[in-house]
Enzyme design. Structure first.
Site, mmCIF file in Angstrom:
data_model
loop_
_atom_site.group_PDB
_atom_site.id
_atom_site.type_symbol
_atom_site.label_atom_id
_atom_site.label_comp_id
_atom_site.label_asym_id
_atom_site.label_seq_id
_atom_site.Cartn_x
_atom_site.Cartn_y
_atom_site.Cartn_z
ATOM 1 N N CYS A 113 -2.834 -4.460 -8.557
ATOM 2 C CA CYS A 113 -2.549 -3.026 -8.486
ATOM 3 C C CYS A 113 -2.853 -2.385 -9.832
ATOM 4 C CB CYS A 113 -1.140 -2.750 -7.998
ATOM 5 S SG CYS A 113 0.098 -3.635 -8.864
ATOM 6 N N SER A 150 0.822 -1.209 0.000
ATOM 7 C CA SER A 150 0.000 0.000 0.000
ATOM 8 C C SER A 150 0.859 1.264 0.000
ATOM 9 C CB SER A 150 -0.891 0.011 1.239
ATOM 10 O OG SER A 150 -0.090 0.189 2.389
ATOM 11 N N GLU A 171 6.547 -0.303 -5.406
ATOM 12 C CA GLU A 171 5.381 -0.569 -6.266
ATOM 13 C C GLU A 171 4.158 -0.433 -5.373
ATOM 14 O OE1 GLU A 171 5.536 -0.803 -9.311
ATOM 15 O OE2 GLU A 171 7.552 -1.518 -9.754
ATOM 16 N N GLY A 227 4.187 1.998 2.094
ATOM 17 C CA GLY A 227 5.307 2.339 1.209
ATOM 18 C C GLY A 227 5.937 3.677 1.562
HETATM 19 C C1 UN1 Z 1 0.269 -6.380 -9.173
HETATM 20 O O1 UN1 Z 1 -0.944 -6.292 -9.180
HETATM 21 O O2 UN1 Z 1 0.918 -6.183 -8.113
HETATM 22 O O3 UN1 Z 1 0.034 -6.165 -15.054
HETATM 23 C C2 UN1 Z 1 1.070 -6.777 -10.342
HETATM 24 C C3 UN1 Z 1 -0.504 -7.049 -14.382
HETATM 25 C C4 UN1 Z 1 0.366 -8.145 -13.843
HETATM 26 C C5 UN1 Z 1 1.095 -7.691 -12.637
HETATM 27 C C6 UN1 Z 1 0.266 -7.029 -11.586
HETATM 28 N N1 UN1 Z 1 1.311 -8.521 -14.843
HETATM 29 O O4 UN1 Z 1 -1.703 -7.055 -14.159
#
Ligand code: UN1
Length: 516
Positions: A303, A248, A269, A252
Site C-alpha cells: 500500500c 481496498s 488501512e 473499507g
Molecule cells: C502494506 O503495504 O500494507 O511501509 C504495509 C511499508 C511496510 C508496510 C506496508 N512497512 O512498506
C-alpha cells in the site's frame, strides 16, 4: 512440487511450520476445527498447489466468538506487563521461525525472500515495541477544581478485536494489531486473506505454542480462514468491539459504515497512491534507488508502493533516462532466488488488472517509456509474472487517480514546488509521500501544514519501508487509521475519567449549589 522449488526447501519449511496437505482453517488456540468448504492455496511462484484448507463455517464462527468472550474475562485480569511477557515470548518464537515463515510468505504470496524475511522482522520489532508499551499504558492526572478531589484517567481493554488483513503483508499486519491488542488486554480474532491462508495458519500455530506453554485459555488468539460472508459477520457483530481492516478503499468504505452503524470502533488501512517529488536539488542517485525500490518492491503490491514520480523539469530527462536504464537491469523471476529483483503478482486476476490499467492509461494518453508485458516461458509458468513499466502521464488521468496494485510507475513533470505539492495531494488517497531534496527550504515546506497531506511524509527516503515505532496509516480515502507505533495502543482501549472525592462534603462542579 517441482524440482526447482524442492531445491529451496519448501517441503521442510511447511513441515517446520505445521502445515499439512490438508489443514483446518479455524483455531481458537490449541483446538482446530472447520466445517466450511475447502480452498486451495496455489503459489504464484510456480503455480503449484501448496496445500488445502478447510474454511470456517457458520457454526465455527459462533464457537470462536464464545471462546474469545470467555478468554477475555480471564485475560483482562492478567497485569499488562505480564501480558507483555506473552508478547515477548511470541517475539522469541518468531526469531526462531523467521527463516521458515519468511520463506512461506515468499512462496505463498510471491514477494522476494528478502522481503519475506523483512516482513517477519517487522513482526519481531512490533513484539519488542509492544513489550515496552505494556509498561506504559498511562493516562493523565488532572487537578480537580474541587478541594479534596482527585481526577485521573485510565485505559481499559475493549474486549474482542477483529483483524481483517490483506494478502500483500500476510503475516506482519496481524502482528501489528495483535501485539498491541494483547498487551492492552484484548483477545483477537483474525480473518486473513483467502489468498494467503497458509501464512495465517503458520502464525496461529506459532502463537498456539506460546499459549500452551503459558497455560493460557483458548480464545486469546483465534483465526478464521473464511469467505467474505464470515468476514461480514465479524464486521456486523456487536460482540466485536474493534475491527481493524486492511484492504481496498471500496471494501473499507463498507466496513467503516457497517461498524459505525453499530457504534463499534474501526482502524482502517486502505489504498495508497504514493508519490515521490524529485526536486532540482535532489541527490539523483538516491532518488533512483528510492523510486525503483518503491515502485517494483513487492511487485508494486505494497500500500506504500511508489506509484507517481513528480519530477522537476530541470532534472526530468536525466531521471527518466536513468530510470529506463535501471528498469532494463531488473531481473524478474522466482522470488526465492535471491538474484531476482521482482517476483510474481499474487494471481492471474492481479495480472488482468495490471493489463487493464495499462490499456486504460494508453487510452487516456499515457506514453509508455518502458512497456509492460506479461512474461511467458520457462520460469514463468504460473502466469503471474509481469514486467514493471513506466509511463508519462497527467496527474488528472483517471487511471493515475486510482491505486493499481501492480508495478506501474507514472512520471509527471513540474515547474514550482508549490505546483508539485498540489499534484502530490491531488489524489483521493493520503497514505505515504516523499521528497528528494538537499534544500532545507524545500524539505520544510513539504513537511509543513502547506505541504503533504499524507499520514507519512519522508525526506530523502522513498514512500515504502516504514519502520515499526512510527504510527503507520494515512488520511482521506486511506481511512485515517494508525497502527504499529507511537501512541496507537490507545485505539485498542477505552478511556475512562475517574474523579474521587476524599472529603466529607459533596461540592458540585461549576460552583453549583444544591442545598437539601
Ligand atoms: C502494506 O503495504 O500494507 O511501509 C504495509 C511499508 C511496510 C508496510 C506496508 N512497512 O512498506
Amino acid at each position: 512440487m517441482s524440482k526447482k522449488v524442492k531445491d529451496f526447501g519448501i517441503e521442510k519449511t511447511l513441515k517446520n511450520l505445521g502445515i499439512k496437505d490438508e489443514n483446518k482453517g479455524t483455531s481458537t488456540g490449541g483446538k482446530y476445527f472447520a466445517s466450511g468448504t475447502t480452498i486451495e492455496s496455489y503459489s504464484p511462484v510456480d503455480g503449484n498447489l501448496i496445500a488445502k484448507v478447510k474454511t470456517s463455517g457458520a457454526s465455527d464462527y459462533d464457537k470462536v466468538l464464545e471462546a474469545a468472550q470467555n478468554a477475555f474475562k480471564e485475560f483482562r485480569l492478567i497485569p499488562a506487563p505480564k501480558r507483555g511477557e506473552i508478547v515477548r515470548q511470541l517475539g522469541q518464537k518468531l526469531r526462531q521461525y523467521k527463516n521458515d515463515l519468511g520463506k512461506l510468505v515468499s512462496y505463498e504470496m510471491g514477494k522476494s525472500l528478502q522481503e519475506g524475511l523483512g516482513e517477519v522482522q517487522e513482526m519481531i520489532d512490533i513484539c519488542d515495541f509492544a513489550v515496552g508499551v505494556s509498561r506504559q499504558l498511562h493516562g493523565y492526572t488532572m487537578h480537580s477544581e474541587r478541594p479534596g478531589h482527585r481526577m485521573y484517567e485510565q485505559y481499559h481493554p475493549l474486549g474482542v478485536v477483529g483483524i481483517i488483513t490483506a494478502f500483500n503483508f500476510p503475516v506482519a499486519v496481524w502482528s501489528w494489531n495483535t501485539a498491541l491488542a494483547w498487551i492492552c488486554g484484548n483477545v483477537t480474532i483474525w480473518k486473513p486473506s483467502e489468498k494467503t491462508p497458509l501464512c495465517a495458519i503458520a502464525c496461529q500455530n506459532i502463537m498456539n505454542e506460546v499459549l500452551k506453554e503459558n497455560n493460557l485459555p483458548e480464545g486469546i488468539s483465534s483465526v478464521l480462514v473464511a469467505d467474505h460472508e464470515i468476514g461480514q459477520k465479524l464486521v456486523d457483530d456487536k460482540r466485536v468491539a474493534l475491527i481493524s481492516f486492511t484492504g481496498s478503499t471500496r471494501v473499507g468504505r463498507m466496513v467503516s459504515a457497517n461498524v459505525a452503524q453499530r457504534f463499534g470502533k474501526s482502524i482502517l488501512e486502505l489504498g495508497g497512491n504514493n508519490a515521490i517529488i524529485i526536486t532540482q536539488d535532489a541527490d539523483i542517485n538516491m532518488s533512483i534507488i528510492g523510486a525503483v525500490f518503491g515502485a517494483v518492491g513487492t511487485a508494486g503490491q505494497r500500500c506504500t508502493s511508489t506509484r507517481r514520480l513528480i519530477i522537476h523539469e530541470s532534472v526530468y530527462d536525466e531521471v527518466k533516462n536513468r530510470l529506463v536504464k535501471a528498469y532494463g537491469q531488473l531481473k524478474i523471476g522466482n522470488p526465492l532466488d535471491e538474484s531476482n529483483h521482482v517476483g510474481p503478482l499474487i494471481d492471474t486476476d492481479a495480472v488482468n488488472m495490471y493489463q487493464e490499467a495499462i490499456k486504460k492509461g494508453k487510452k487516456e494518453g499515457a506514453k509508455f517509456i518502458v512497456e509492460g508485458e506479461v512474461l511467458k516461458g520457462k520460469g514463468y509458468e504460473s502466469g503471474c509474472y509481469v514486467k514493471p513499466c513506466i509511463a508519462e502521464v497527467k496527474n488528472s488521468y483517471e487511471i493515475v487517480q486510482h491505486e493499481t496494485f501492480a508495478p506501474i510507475l507514472y512520471l509527471i513533470k513540474y515547474k514550482t514546488l508549490e505546483e508539485a505539492i498540489a499534484i502530490q495531494n491531488d489524489v483521493p488517497q493520503g497514505l505515504s509521500s516523499a521528497i528528494m531534496t538537499q534544500n532545507l527550504r524545500e524539505a520544510e515546506l513539504f513537511l509543513s501544514h502547506a505541504g503533504s497531506d499524507c499520514g507519512i511524509a519522508n525526506v530523502n527516503i522513498g514512500t515504502s519501508g516504514a519502520e515499526i515505532g512510527g504510527a503507520f496509516g494515512g488520511e482521506k480515502e486511506t481511512g485515517g487509521g494508525r497502527e504499529s507505533g507511537s501512541d496507537v495502543w490507545k485505539y485498542y482501549m477505552r478511556r475512562q475519567t475517574n474523579t474521587i472525592n476524599y472529603t466529607t462534603n459533596l461540592p458540585l462542579a461549576q460552583g453549583i449549589k444544591f442545598d437539601l
